[in-house]
Design an enzyme around this catalytic site. Structure first.
Site, PDB file in Angstrom:
ATOM      1  N   GLY A 150       2.983  -0.962   2.691  1.00 14.09           N
ATOM      2  CA  GLY A 150       3.067  -2.339   3.022  1.00 14.09           C
ATOM      3  C   GLY A 150       1.776  -2.883   2.401  1.00 14.09           C
ATOM      4  N   ARG A 196     -12.047  -2.832 -13.566  1.00 13.72           N
ATOM      5  CA  ARG A 196     -13.371  -3.076 -14.457  1.00 13.72           C
ATOM      6  C   ARG A 196     -14.380  -2.114 -14.452  1.00 13.72           C
ATOM      7  NH1 ARG A 196     -13.719  -9.642 -13.138  1.00 13.72           N
ATOM      8  NH2 ARG A 196     -11.820 -10.191 -14.249  1.00 13.72           N
ATOM      9  N   ARG A 208       8.390   0.445  -0.929  1.00 12.28           N
ATOM     10  CA  ARG A 208       8.644   1.785  -0.513  1.00 12.28           C
ATOM     11  C   ARG A 208       9.760   2.500  -1.031  1.00 12.28           C
ATOM     12  NH1 ARG A 208       5.393   0.710   4.231  1.00 12.28           N
ATOM     13  NH2 ARG A 208       5.610  -1.596   5.360  1.00 12.28           N
ATOM     14  N   ASP A 265      -0.795   5.807   5.204  1.00 18.67           N
ATOM     15  CA  ASP A 265      -0.761   7.254   5.498  1.00 18.67           C
ATOM     16  C   ASP A 265       0.611   7.867   4.610  1.00 18.67           C
ATOM     17  OD1 ASP A 265      -0.781   9.502   7.564  1.00 18.67           O
ATOM     18  OD2 ASP A 265       1.438   8.586   7.411  1.00 18.67           O
ATOM     19  N   SER A 322       1.827   6.614   1.527  1.00 23.93           N
ATOM     20  CA  SER A 322       1.278   6.705   0.364  1.00 23.93           C
ATOM     21  C   SER A 322       0.205   8.125   0.077  1.00 23.93           C
ATOM     22  CB  SER A 322       0.560   5.474  -0.094  1.00 23.93           C
ATOM     23  OG  SER A 322       1.402   4.452   0.225  1.00 23.93           O
ATOM     24  N   THR A 380      -4.198  -0.609   4.208  1.00 20.47           N
ATOM     25  CA  THR A 380      -3.327  -0.866   5.087  1.00 20.47           C
ATOM     26  C   THR A 380      -3.752  -1.825   6.136  1.00 20.47           C
ATOM     27  OG1 THR A 380      -1.874   0.114   6.857  1.00 20.47           O
ATOM     28  CG2 THR A 380      -3.573   1.287   6.180  1.00 20.47           C
ATOM     29  N   ASP A 418      -2.923  -1.672   9.336  1.00 19.04           N
ATOM     30  CA  ASP A 418      -2.868  -0.795  10.601  1.00 19.04           C
ATOM     31  C   ASP A 418      -4.083  -0.033  10.906  1.00 19.04           C
ATOM     32  OD1 ASP A 418      -0.195  -1.730  10.375  1.00 19.04           O
ATOM     33  OD2 ASP A 418       0.637   0.073   9.418  1.00 19.04           O
ATOM     34  N   ASP A 426      -4.650   3.107  10.455  1.00 24.57           N
ATOM     35  CA  ASP A 426      -4.311   4.143  11.143  1.00 24.57           C
ATOM     36  C   ASP A 426      -4.690   5.429  10.547  1.00 24.57           C
ATOM     37  OD1 ASP A 426      -2.903   3.642   9.214  1.00 24.57           O
ATOM     38  OD2 ASP A 426      -0.790   3.849  10.165  1.00 24.57           O
ATOM     39  N   ARG A 463      -0.223 -20.922  31.387  1.00 21.79           N
ATOM     40  CA  ARG A 463       0.857 -20.001  31.440  1.00 21.79           C
ATOM     41  C   ARG A 463       0.416 -18.410  30.888  1.00 21.79           C
ATOM     42  NH1 ARG A 463       4.132 -24.044  27.359  1.00 21.79           N
ATOM     43  NH2 ARG A 463       5.869 -24.612  28.983  1.00 21.79           N
ATOM     44  N   ARG A 483       2.191  -0.612  13.809  1.00 22.45           N
ATOM     45  CA  ARG A 483       3.101   0.757  13.747  1.00 22.45           C
ATOM     46  C   ARG A 483       2.783   1.515  14.813  1.00 22.45           C
ATOM     47  NH1 ARG A 483       3.999   3.215   7.976  1.00 22.45           N
ATOM     48  NH2 ARG A 483       5.400   1.791   7.064  1.00 22.45           N
ATOM     49  N   GLU A 537       2.920  -3.660  18.663  1.00 22.69           N
ATOM     50  CA  GLU A 537       4.400  -3.289  18.320  1.00 22.69           C
ATOM     51  C   GLU A 537       4.801  -1.938  18.621  1.00 22.69           C
ATOM     52  OE1 GLU A 537       5.386  -3.846  14.313  1.00 22.69           O
ATOM     53  OE2 GLU A 537       3.969  -2.463  13.349  1.00 22.69           O
ATOM     54  N   ILE A 562       2.749 -13.063   8.969  1.00 21.59           N
ATOM     55  CA  ILE A 562       1.687 -14.021   8.712  1.00 21.59           C
ATOM     56  C   ILE A 562       0.501 -12.919   8.801  1.00 21.59           C
ATOM     57  CG2 ILE A 562       1.124 -14.556  11.171  1.00 21.59           C
ATOM     58  CD1 ILE A 562       1.039 -17.421  10.062  1.00 21.59           C
ATOM     59  N   ARG A 620      -0.087 -10.183   7.437  1.00 26.92           N
ATOM     60  CA  ARG A 620      -0.149  -9.175   6.311  1.00 26.92           C
ATOM     61  C   ARG A 620      -0.979 -10.087   5.082  1.00 26.92           C
ATOM     62  NH1 ARG A 620       4.335  -5.064   6.253  1.00 26.92           N
ATOM     63  NH2 ARG A 620       5.019  -6.337   4.153  1.00 26.92           N
TER      64      ARG A 620
HETATM   65  P1  ADP Z   1       1.961   3.343   3.876  1.00 26.02           P
HETATM   66  O1  ADP Z   1       1.592   3.987   2.764  1.00 26.02           O
HETATM   67  O2  ADP Z   1       1.760   2.048   4.278  1.00 26.02           O
HETATM   68  O3  ADP Z   1       2.047   4.089   5.110  1.00 26.02           O
HETATM   69  P2  ADP Z   1       4.890   4.231   3.718  1.00 26.02           P
HETATM   70  O4  ADP Z   1       4.693   5.186   5.106  1.00 26.02           O
HETATM   71  O5  ADP Z   1       6.088   3.156   3.718  1.00 26.02           O
HETATM   72  O6  ADP Z   1       3.617   3.127   3.606  1.00 26.02           O
HETATM   73  O7  ADP Z   1       5.072   5.052   2.532  1.00 26.02           O
HETATM   74  C1  ADP Z   1       5.036   4.395   1.253  1.00 26.02           C
HETATM   75  C2  ADP Z   1       5.482   5.296   0.132  1.00 26.02           C
HETATM   76  O8  ADP Z   1       4.931   6.482   0.289  1.00 26.02           O
HETATM   77  C3  ADP Z   1       6.818   5.683   0.517  1.00 26.02           C
HETATM   78  O9  ADP Z   1       7.827   4.853   0.289  1.00 26.02           O
HETATM   79  C4  ADP Z   1       6.975   6.833  -0.325  1.00 26.02           C
HETATM   80  O10 ADP Z   1       7.191   6.602  -1.658  1.00 26.02           O
HETATM   81  C5  ADP Z   1       5.835   7.480  -0.323  1.00 26.02           C
HETATM   82  N1  ADP Z   1       5.797   8.587   0.682  1.00 26.02           N
HETATM   83  C6  ADP Z   1       5.945   8.449   2.106  1.00 26.02           C
HETATM   84  N2  ADP Z   1       5.772   9.352   3.042  1.00 26.02           N
HETATM   85  C7  ADP Z   1       5.839  10.557   1.929  1.00 26.02           C
HETATM   86  C8  ADP Z   1       5.873  11.773   1.944  1.00 26.02           C
HETATM   87  N3  ADP Z   1       6.050  12.566   3.013  1.00 26.02           N
HETATM   88  N4  ADP Z   1       5.981  12.696   0.884  1.00 26.02           N
HETATM   89  C9  ADP Z   1       5.980  11.719  -0.321  1.00 26.02           C
HETATM   90  N5  ADP Z   1       5.927  10.444  -0.479  1.00 26.02           N
HETATM   91  C10 ADP Z   1       5.822   9.832   0.751  1.00 26.02           C
HETATM   92  O1  F6P Z   2       2.135  -0.783   7.663  1.00 33.40           O
HETATM   93  C1  F6P Z   2       1.786  -2.122   7.641  1.00 33.40           C
HETATM   94  C2  F6P Z   2       2.870  -2.832   8.494  1.00 33.40           C
HETATM   95  O2  F6P Z   2       2.814  -4.141   8.335  1.00 33.40           O
HETATM   96  C3  F6P Z   2       3.125  -2.471   9.728  1.00 33.40           C
HETATM   97  O3  F6P Z   2       2.048  -2.942  10.651  1.00 33.40           O
HETATM   98  C4  F6P Z   2       4.275  -2.851  10.021  1.00 33.40           C
HETATM   99  O4  F6P Z   2       5.335  -2.144  11.291  1.00 33.40           O
HETATM  100  C5  F6P Z   2       5.321  -2.489   8.814  1.00 33.40           C
HETATM  101  O5  F6P Z   2       4.454  -2.468   7.910  1.00 33.40           O
HETATM  102  C6  F6P Z   2       6.325  -3.399   8.375  1.00 33.40           C
HETATM  103  O6  F6P Z   2       6.782  -2.915   7.215  1.00 33.40           O
HETATM  104  P1  F6P Z   2       8.152  -3.821   6.475  1.00 33.40           P
HETATM  105  O7  F6P Z   2       7.226  -4.744   5.549  1.00 33.40           O
HETATM  106  O8  F6P Z   2       8.683  -2.926   6.101  1.00 33.40           O
HETATM  107  O9  F6P Z   2       8.707  -4.684   7.457  1.00 33.40           O
END
Ligand code: ADP
Ligand code: F6P
Length: 321
Positions: A11, A25, A72, A103, A105, A126, A128, A130, A163, A172, A223, A252, A254
């Protein structure tokens, strides 16, 4: 080290652009060639790799989103697909890779390092917040401020009508956006996955607030707990009287210009990441702890348990009464 790559993955988050600019840079300043890889790991499978110069990253520091685009890419988890990505890096002579993402990525960066020996450095990007090893991720601060602004607006109208408002926010499985926005926005209740709760207690709190003359109740709902409409149904089933409204803030949260804090993190994370690569170090992540920029081994960083701030949560509960 002569050539490095940079990508944004998962994301998007406000501050990613500022971070790409800083990586490009600072790396050029240190004598490196920098390649921008588009659409995260996907771009390594489709050859979307471009040499960048200082002007390639002009006029982006203030913009949300990511000029490199993001994606993704599920198939990247397969070993043979990852091998293709490594072949692309080799074809360009890219010896080090900066991965800006969350996480998931980072798991990709970890595999690239541990299974293929690619020198990767992760920058936490991110909304999040997290990732346990760092106090803050890039984008979190901006997002919380966006949520706060929404809470302010909602409070005006909710108070005018006496209200209850349930505001569903992203994150997440992590409740940090809800926690920080809830504290800053003076929420009556904050519901997060890290702190299991009884429906009965939520109902009691709202009924008591109505009795003691509170003119609105703001419930910030992460969520990761449930949907706003589900919670509304539960409250109605439990005889909460009066008007209950729901708002799901959605995407909104993001977008938008990064806050000062996120721009500062962007610059400092980028410098540390490039310095690590210049020292030929990979399998690393950068972060911030106790106001200091830090770096950790990616394996250790990803193994750390959740850092959810229970004390702050208790404080919020007291202050919301
Ligand atoms: P974020 O990095 O925001 O947590 P995602 O969980 O969607 O987002 O991961 C982003 C991308 O990282 C995935 O679409 C995939 O290409 C790669 N990825 C996620 N989990 C793994 C994993 N266990 N091993 C290798 N690549 C991963
Ligand atoms: O990881 C960022 C995030 O915006 C989360 O907070 C949310 O659950 C998710 O991505 C939404 O993902 P997508 O853009 O695939 O709907």
């Amino acid at each position: 080290m002569r050539k490095i790559g940079v990508l944004t993955s998962g994301g998007d988050a406000p501050g990613m652009n500022a971070c790409v600019r800083a990586v490009v840079r600072y790396a050029i300043y240190r004598g490196l060639d920098v390649y921008g890889i588009e659409q995260g790991y996907k771009g390594l499978l489709s050859n979307r790799v471009n040499l960048l110069n200082k002007r390639s990253v002009s006029d982006i520091i203030q913009r949300g989103g990511t000029m490199l685009k993001t994606a993704r890419c599920d198939e990247f988890k397969q070993r043979e697909v990852m091998q293709q990505a490594v072949d692309t890096l080799d074809a360009y002579g890219i010896e080090g890779l900066v991965v800006i993402g969350g996480d998931g990525s980072f798991r990709g960066a970890q595999d690239l390092h541990n299974m293929f020996g690619v020198r990767t450095v992760g920058i936490p990007g991110t909304i999040d917040n997290d990732l346990a090893y760092t106090d803050y991720t890039l984008g979190f601060d901006t997002t919380v401020n966006t949520v706060l602004s929404a809470i302010n607006n909602l409070r005006d109208t909710m108070t005018s009508h006496d209200r209850v408002c349930i505001i569903e926010v992203m994150g997440r499985k992590c409740g940090d956006i809800a926690l920080y926005a809830g504290v800053g926005g003076g929420a009556e209740l904050i519901l997060v996955p890290e702190m299991p709760f009884e429906t009965e207690d939520v109902v009691k709190t709202i009924k008591r607030n109505q009795r003691v003359g509170k003119t609105s109740d703001i419930i910030v709902l992460a969520e990761g707990v449930c949907k706003a409409e589900e919670l509304k149904s539960i409250l109605k089933l439990n005889d909460v009287t009066g008007s209950i409204k729901t708002t799901t803030l959605g995407y909104i949260q993001r977008g938008g210009a990064p806050s000062m804090q996120d721009r500062m993190l962007a610059a400092q994370f980028a410098v540390r990441a490039v310095d690590l690569l210049m020292d030929d170090r990979g399998g690393k992540v950068v972060g911030i702890r106790d106001n200091k920029i830090v770096d950790d081994d990616i394996d250790a960083a990803l193994a750390m348990p959740s850092k959810f701030n229970k004390e702050l949560y208790q404080t919020a509960t007291i202050l919301g009464l």
